[in-house]
Design an enzyme around this catalytic site. Structure first.
Site, mmCIF file in Angstrom:
data_model
loop_
_atom_site.group_PDB
_atom_site.id
_atom_site.type_symbol
_atom_site.label_atom_id
_atom_site.label_comp_id
_atom_site.label_asym_id
_atom_site.label_seq_id
_atom_site.Cartn_x
_atom_site.Cartn_y
_atom_site.Cartn_z
ATOM 1 N N TYR A 118 0.529 -1.161 -0.064
ATOM 2 C CA TYR A 118 -0.168 -0.226 -0.137
ATOM 3 C C TYR A 118 1.134 0.975 0.335
ATOM 4 O O TYR A 118 1.452 1.327 0.902
ATOM 5 C CB TYR A 118 -0.946 -0.342 1.429
ATOM 6 C CG TYR A 118 -2.042 1.024 1.239
ATOM 7 C CD1 TYR A 118 -2.432 1.984 0.026
ATOM 8 C CD2 TYR A 118 -2.735 0.831 2.545
ATOM 9 C CE1 TYR A 118 -3.437 2.802 0.364
ATOM 10 C CE2 TYR A 118 -3.820 1.614 2.531
ATOM 11 C CZ TYR A 118 -4.367 2.659 0.913
ATOM 12 O OH TYR A 118 -5.574 3.514 1.689
ATOM 13 N N LYS B 180 -1.279 -0.984 -4.032
ATOM 14 C CA LYS B 180 -2.205 -0.711 -4.449
ATOM 15 C C LYS B 180 -1.338 1.322 -3.960
ATOM 16 O O LYS B 180 -0.509 1.834 -3.809
ATOM 17 C CB LYS B 180 -3.095 -0.237 -2.710
ATOM 18 C CG LYS B 180 -4.118 0.865 -3.002
ATOM 19 C CD LYS B 180 -5.057 0.961 -2.188
ATOM 20 C CE LYS B 180 -6.590 1.645 -2.225
ATOM 21 N NZ LYS B 180 -6.910 1.847 -0.821
ATOM 22 N N ILE C 162 -8.533 -0.157 -6.693
ATOM 23 C CA ILE C 162 -9.725 -0.525 -5.551
ATOM 24 C C ILE C 162 -10.200 0.324 -4.927
ATOM 25 O O ILE C 162 -9.817 1.949 -4.205
ATOM 26 C CB ILE C 162 -8.231 -1.067 -3.601
ATOM 27 C CG1 ILE C 162 -7.519 -1.771 -3.872
ATOM 28 C CG2 ILE C 162 -9.117 -0.108 -2.179
ATOM 29 C CD1 ILE C 162 -6.415 -2.571 -3.327
#
Length: 295
Positions: free
Chosen positions: A139, A167, A207
């Protein structure tokens, strides 16, 4: 620790779930109903206890209960669990609790506040991936953690067999393109406004918190982009853009929860220091949501 027998695939549209609250407690009934609504709409899976889920305001017991509710409500839908922290030993203890029976993967950010060097980030993520029984998604979100994961560090981490995706909230288009070109990590757009551009460049998926709303439209758009059908995808995307911008005009997930509350799906409640969306923004959001419905 053995690896999965087949390559992990985190492509497509993932929904980072809000955590409904009522009277200061997690509203598990509303959470289950939300999961049941989202599950059949063409999504790839659900992300539990990410930043949209106010995970930093939930203790570990609450986070575990949220995951169990999601699993029970939508058992056939893959789940990614968000994990964050600053203490490596405690992070490793948590990581070891998650097997493939519970989650498809773990979404792990850099330790916030500490601002480690790139060597420190490499050691952090490698230790977590070594301890994990499931795939790890990096992330990259420097505006929350205070540290940027450099392209060279991300590419070095791509060599780890359990680190499979990122992400991408890094805000660096050049880095995004380099990761896509390298091809070893699946690149998932993490900034809703960048979903179209990232997938048009060859990203694997997204996402996207905004996809709580008009979910089937989002899923169709992502599928069209992955097929290279840009003109068709653009027709779905353009009406969504004003709504996406407004959903992040105030801190997420306040605006999103305001709309979900207007639809009767949950209370308009967040945990301090998060605050509800302003009345003016909530009214604006309602109009924008309705406008998408007729386009």
């Amino acid at each position: 620790m053995s690896l999965p027998s087949s390559p992990a695939d985190f492509s497509g549209l993932w929904i980072p779930l809000v955590t409904p609250l009522r009277g200061g407690q997690v509203d598990h009934g509303a959470l289950a109903a939300l999961c049941r609504r989202l599950a059949p709409q063409g999504i790839a899976g659900l992300v539990v206890c990410g930043s949209t889920g106010e995970a930093a305001a939930l203790d570990e017991t609450e986070q575990a209960a949220v995951l169990e509710t999601v699993a029970a409500a939508a058992p056939a839908v893959p789940r990614i669990m968000g994990l964050s922290g600053q203490h490596l030993g405690r992070m490793l203890e948590r990581v070891r609790r998650f097997g493939p029976d519970r989650v498809a993967g773990l979404l792990v950010s850099a330790p916030s506040y500490i601002r480690p060097s790139q060597a420190g980030l490499l050691a952090w993520f490698e230790a977590i991936a070594d301890a994990s029984a499931v795939p790890v998604l990096l992330y990259d979100i420097p505006y929350r953690t205070g540290v940027t994961i450099a392209p060279e560090t991300l590419l070095a981490l791509a060599a780890h067999p359990r680190i499979v995706a990122v992400k991408d909230c890094g805000g660096d288009a050049g880095k995004t393109r380099a990761l896509i070109a390298d091809g070893r990590l699946q690149v998932l757009a993490g900034e809703d406004a960048q979903v179209f551009a990232t997938l048009a460049e060859g990203g694997a998926g997204a996402i996207a918190a905004s996809a709580h709303l008009h979910t089937a439209r989002w899923a169709r758009m992502v599928a069209l982009l992955r097929e290279g059908r840009l003109a068709e995808a653009r027709r779905l995307w353009q009406p969504l853009q004003p709504l996406v911008d407004a959903l992040f005009a105030e801190p997420n997930p306040g605006p999103l929860k305001a709309l979900l509350a207007q639809q009767g799906e949950m209370a308009n409640e967040l945990r301090a220091p998060m605050t509800c969306a302003s009345d003016a923004l909530a009214r604006r959001l309602a109009g924008l949501l309705a406008r998408v419905s007729v386009q």
